[in-house]
Scaffold this active site. Structure first.
Site, short mmCIF file in Angstrom:
data_model
loop_
_atom_site.label_atom_id
_atom_site.label_comp_id
_atom_site.label_asym_id
_atom_site.label_seq_id
_atom_site.Cartn_x
_atom_site.Cartn_y
_atom_site.Cartn_z
N TRP A 506 0.84 -1.21 0.00
CA TRP A 506 0.00 0.00 0.00
C TRP A 506 0.86 1.25 0.00
O TRP A 506 0.54 2.27 -0.62
CB TRP A 506 -0.94 0.02 1.23
CG TRP A 506 -1.56 1.36 1.36
CD1 TRP A 506 -2.69 1.80 0.73
CD2 TRP A 506 -1.03 2.48 2.08
NE1 TRP A 506 -2.90 3.12 1.02
CE2 TRP A 506 -1.89 3.56 1.85
CE3 TRP A 506 0.09 2.67 2.90
CZ2 TRP A 506 -1.68 4.82 2.40
CZ3 TRP A 506 0.31 3.92 3.45
CH2 TRP A 506 -0.58 4.98 3.19
N ASP A 508 3.58 3.32 -1.28
CA ASP A 508 4.39 3.40 -2.50
C ASP A 508 5.87 3.58 -2.20
O ASP A 508 6.71 3.34 -3.05
CB ASP A 508 3.93 4.60 -3.35
CG ASP A 508 2.65 4.30 -4.11
OD1 ASP A 508 2.42 3.12 -4.46
OD2 ASP A 508 1.87 5.25 -4.35
N LYS A 650 5.06 13.50 2.99
CA LYS A 650 4.49 12.31 2.33
C LYS A 650 4.73 11.03 3.14
O LYS A 650 4.50 11.00 4.33
CB LYS A 650 5.00 12.22 0.90
CG LYS A 650 4.46 13.39 0.09
CD LYS A 650 4.37 13.25 -1.36
CE LYS A 650 3.58 12.20 -1.95
NZ LYS A 650 2.74 12.56 -3.07
N GLU A 651 5.28 10.00 2.49
CA GLU A 651 5.37 8.71 3.19
C GLU A 651 6.46 8.68 4.26
O GLU A 651 6.59 7.69 4.96
CB GLU A 651 5.58 7.57 2.19
CG GLU A 651 4.33 7.14 1.43
CD GLU A 651 4.15 7.86 0.11
OE1 GLU A 651 4.80 8.92 -0.07
OE2 GLU A 651 3.37 7.38 -0.74
N HIS A 658 -4.87 8.74 4.59
CA HIS A 658 -5.55 7.49 4.22
C HIS A 658 -5.45 6.40 5.32
O HIS A 658 -6.49 5.92 5.78
CB HIS A 658 -4.92 7.10 2.89
CG HIS A 658 -5.41 5.90 2.20
ND1 HIS A 658 -5.26 5.74 0.85
CD2 HIS A 658 -6.01 4.78 2.64
CE1 HIS A 658 -5.76 4.57 0.50
NE2 HIS A 658 -6.21 3.98 1.57
N GLN A 704 -4.36 14.50 0.95
CA GLN A 704 -3.52 13.30 0.92
C GLN A 704 -2.63 13.23 2.15
O GLN A 704 -2.52 12.20 2.79
CB GLN A 704 -2.66 13.27 -0.35
CG GLN A 704 -1.92 11.95 -0.49
CD GLN A 704 -0.74 12.06 -1.43
OE1 GLN A 704 0.14 12.90 -1.27
NE2 GLN A 704 -0.74 11.20 -2.43
N THR A 723 -8.16 11.45 -2.55
CA THR A 723 -7.43 10.63 -1.59
C THR A 723 -8.32 9.53 -1.04
O THR A 723 -9.52 9.76 -0.80
CB THR A 723 -6.90 11.49 -0.41
OG1 THR A 723 -6.88 10.70 0.79
CG2 THR A 723 -7.76 12.70 -0.14
C1 GLC Z 1 -0.98 7.66 -2.82
C2 GLC Z 1 -1.37 6.61 -3.83
C3 GLC Z 1 -1.83 5.33 -3.15
C4 GLC Z 1 -0.83 4.88 -2.11
C5 GLC Z 1 -0.50 6.00 -1.14
C6 GLC Z 1 0.59 5.63 -0.16
O1 GLC Z 1 -2.10 8.13 -2.15
O2 GLC Z 1 -2.41 7.07 -4.68
O3 GLC Z 1 -2.01 4.31 -4.09
O4 GLC Z 1 -1.38 3.77 -1.44
O5 GLC Z 1 -0.07 7.12 -1.87
O6 GLC Z 1 1.82 5.49 -0.76
#
Ligand code: GLC
Length: 818
Positions: A506, A508, A650-651, A658, A704, A723
């Protein structure tokens, strides 16, 4: 600082000051014509695809912010002064004092705008002229309507020139942005019979138009169809030449840049009002522009189409309406989160102010998750998306990470092929199917619970036996598709029995390639449980035993390999190093997988509570839960790309919205209503309504991600609207906090709420009947149903599922907690 307010009665958000730090957007359109529009009038439109069906242009990341748009200029022809109904682009000074009188000398005006479900309205008051412009996309016609109303509030007659303006784009946005030498020379615009038509000369089926309907059927007094003639050299949308002089130059022609500018002279007696309509549409002058101009010339038709659109949304909202002691929750669930979740399902991911159409298609995992949340409000679109996902599933069981549904749809209309002067690479079906190296380990798993939710919502068990093709062309029943998805993950297992990481899961930014991912092992368990919930009662007995054994194996692997003592590890790199473990110095704990062992039912209550407590302790903040902690500062490609992202972004330890929904669900299933609400509340956009100097983004939409505490702009919210958090938050709040969720044979009611709530009400439509549910909480508990009555008859003790009612009936359900 606040810039606006929720108007729940009207299902609107009213922007009271126009100078919001960033554009606050809305999505208009329910079928094929889409408009993304900001509170100040900026925005763009497309037909079906923002990449290949582009109608109007948008200057991404431009200065000034977010132009061009859907502009109505008003010019006072006596004072030689002009302004815009939506404030931008002219941007006259505005009054900030509530109730202050608008001066008639033009030194300041008043502006508000309101985003509603399916429309956006701008209202202005300047130089004694009250004006409004309501932009909406009707349910069936492929066009956008601007309903413009003007009133002279002064005691003198007024002469105005009203100009409606759009800038057309080349229809393929990548060509428009990257290949000017093609787009500039292959499009033309012409004016005839009050309609400006834009044509792509080499593609004689592509036309767009702009037209107007004025009082008495009058044609425009002047027009421009060439952008640079309308704007003038060394000017911009703020002071276009034609508006400055009050006269268009009748420009039209092939090649160069095109616009629709239609100017009407209007005289208003004291107190008099007038109404005009502008239409931006898809299709040719002859086939669409002229008939639509004739149709919408009648203001009663404009009113009727607008009313039908409002009614369309009211009916959706009525499918699930909540009334709780939490005002923000009510605003968000009854209007905004539903609208946002529907927007993601209908328009997917690639049309916003940060994604401006450079990409197209459907993301497998995003689409599978999105449509889970709106099956009750949009069953047909959800089914369509599910079928598209089934057709983009490979025979091996995995899904194509990003795909264009038309490539796998035998009935997709094919456009005429034209001989191209350059080589356009074309692929046959097999070249569209990527191999394992591009496969994400999670994509296909999301589809399984989504289809199960579809069946539980609709009762359509027959769907499971229908046949659909795989990407390669062979076909199988939905049952078989589901089993192949589950089996693919069973086969992709690493040395420790945990799911292989593949390209990403999930997240990225987690690229384990050869390593192992706890998240996917947990998702696998959840997907198997969802499958078993249907397979067992529906008699797929041969398979049941096999999947029960696999579920037991997963629980065992989780227990032996993935429990870290206080929370769940995130995975194992291909070099055997643990990720998301107390032993790590960076990325010691991750958020996105902690909830799934509870949701998938493969852990004990004790561990569920411990892991949620760790989330509260280490990841929580006043803006929501961080994705991981501590942020990565050292690059480690065996973990993934997220180690190359700035800390707090971000990540890499941002508050990624989400996965914030999942611990809410886990907490609710653990019966901890207080904690579930604490998670829901911390990231609730409406809570930030008066904190816009920090948040910046819309307080009515999830974003997001929000900058994390490792960044000096902690709290800044980015990438609104598209999102997965919208759908998931809707699911978490309605199905788990309020606890009203369809099962195969009954509507489960199992709330987990804050103790201080006295109760709440939900109106839920399900399988054609209405359930009027009242939940009372006399003992102030957070969880636990004491008693349920249906139309006065008590259900057996311990039952939380209300039986399916006859379609067309309304049942009264009374629930007492405690
Ligand atoms: C973005 C992408 C989603 C992914 C998320 C976490 O929202 O659209 O597919 O799961 O990033 O990396």
């Amino acid at each position: 600082m606040r810039y606006g307010r929720f108007d729940d009665g009207a299902h609107e958000y009213v922007v009271e000051r126009p100078d919001v730090p960033v554009s606050w957007t809305n999505y208009l359109g329910t079928k094929d014509f889409c408009t993304v529009v900001a509170h100040h009038g900026g925005g763009y439109s497309y037909y079906k695809s923002a990449q290949t069906g582009r109608i109007t242009r948008f200057r991404q990341n431009g200065v000034p912010l977010d132009r061009p748009g859907k502009y109505v200029y008003l010019r006072d022809d006596d004072a030689n002064d002009f302004w815009s109904v939506s404030w931008q682009p002219v941007g006259k000074p505005f009054l900030t004092e509530p109730g202050a009188a608008v001066p008639e000398d033009g030194s300041a005006g008043r502006w508000t705008s309101a985003h509603g479900t399916g429309y956006t309205r701008f209202e202005s008051s300047y130089r004694g002229i009250d004006a409004s412009q309501t932009v909406f996309v009707p349910l069936e016609d492929d066009l956008e309507v601007w309903d413009v109303r003007l009133t002279n509030t002064t005691s003198s007659p007024r002469s105005l020139t009203v100009t409606g303006y759009v800038e057309f784009s080349f229809h393929t946005i990548t060509v428009d942005n990257q290949n000017l030498q093609m787009s500039l020379y292959s499009q033309g615009a012409s004016y005839e019979d009050g309609v400006i038509e834009v044509d792509a000369y080499y593609e004689p089926w592509t036309f767009h138009y702009f037209t107007s309907a004025a009082p008495g059927g009058a044609d425009p007094d002047s027009f421009d169809a060439m952008r640079d003639s309308f704007v003038g050299s060394y000017r911009d949308e703020r002071n276009p030449l034609a508006v400055s002089v009050g006269q268009g130059s009748a420009s039209q022609g092939t090649t160069q840049n095109h616009c629709g500018a239609l100017m009407h002279r209007i005289t208003l007696a004291p107190g008099e009002s007038a109404r005009l309509t502008y239409l931006l549409g898809y299709g040719s002058r002859q086939d669409s522009g002229l008939p639509m101009r004739a149709k919408y010339s009648d203001p009663a038709v404009v009113d009727r189409e607008y009313a039908a659109l409002v009614d369309y949304w009211r009916k959706k909202q009525a499918r699930l309406r909540v009334s709780t002691p939490h005002a923000g929750m009510n605003s968000m669930l009854n209007t905004w989160t539903l609208l946002q979740a529907e927007t993601c399902v209908v328009w997917s991911r690639f049309a916003s102010f940060v994604e401006v159409g450079g990409r197209t298609g459907l993301g497998y995992r995003d689409t599978a998750q999105d449509c889970m949340s709106v099956i009750h409000s949009n069953p047909s679109k959800s089914r369509q998306r599910i079928v598209e996902l089934l057709r983009a599933q490979t025979e091996a069981g995995y899904g194509l990470h990003l795909f264009d549904p038309a490539d796998f749809d035998p009935d997709a209309p094919k456009l005429p092929d034209i001989p191209s002067p350059t080589i356009v690479p074309r692929g046959d079906r097999s070249s569209l199917i990527h191999g394992l190296e591009d496969t994400c380990s999670d994509d296909h798993l999301w589809l399984v619970p989504t289809i199960c939710e579809y069946v539980k919502e609709t009762g359509d068990v027959g769907f499971l036996s229908q046949e659909f093709t795989y990407a390669e062309g062979s076909s199988g029943t939905v049952w078989e598709h589901l089993e192949r998805a589950l089996d693919f993950t069973s086969q992709q297992v690493g040395a420790n029995g945990v799911a292989l990481g593949l390209r990403a899961d999930w997240n990225d930014g987690i690229n384990l390639g050869g390593g192992e991912t706890a998240l996917v092992t947990f998702l696998h368990a959840w997907a198997i449980r969802a499958y078993l919930e249907l397979a067992a009662p529906l008699g797929r007995t041969d398979a049941v035993e096999r999947y029960e054994a696999e579920l037991a194996r997963l629980a065992d692997v989780a227990d032996k390999e993935l429990w870290d003592g206080r929370w769940w590890r995130r995975g194992i790199t291909r070099d055997g190093v643990l990720i998301g473990s107390d032993q790590n110095t960076e990325g010691r704990i991750f958020l996105e997988h902690q909830a799934w062992p509870v949701i998938g039912g493969i852990t004990t209550r004790e561990r569920g509570i411990a892991s949620m407590d760790a989330v509260h302790e280490l990841l929580a903040s006043e803006y929501g839960n961080h994705l991981n902690w501590p942020a990565f500062t050292q690059v480690d490609d065996t973990v993934g790309f997220l180690t190359r992202v700035y800390p707090g972004i971000k990540e890499n330890a941002a508050i990624f919205s989400h996965p914030n929904a999942w611990p809410i669900i886990a907490e609710a299933l653990l019966g901890r209503g207080e904690q579930a609400m604490a998670f829901y509340d911390s990231i609730l956009p409406s809570r930030q309504n008066d904190n816009i100097e920090v948040r910046e983004a819309e307080p009515y939409a999830y974003v997001q991600f929000i900058y994390g505490r490792d960044h000096e702009r902690f709290g800044l919210a980015q990438n609104p609207w598209l999102t997965g958090s919208s759908g998931w938050m809707y699911t978490a709040a309605t199905k788990y906090i309020l606890g009203v969720r369809p099962g195969l044979d009954g509507l489960v009611i199992d709330p987990a709420i804050p103790k201080d709530w006295d109760g709440f009400e939900v109106r839920r439509e399900w399988r054609g009947a209405v359930y009027d549910i009242t939940v009372r909480n006399p003992e102030h508990v957070e969880h636990g149903v004491g008693r349920i009555t249906v139309d006065g008859v008590e259900l057996a003790s311990g039952t939380t599922a209300v039986p399916v009612a006859e379609p067309g009936t309304t049942v009264t359900v009374e629930v007492t907690l405690g």
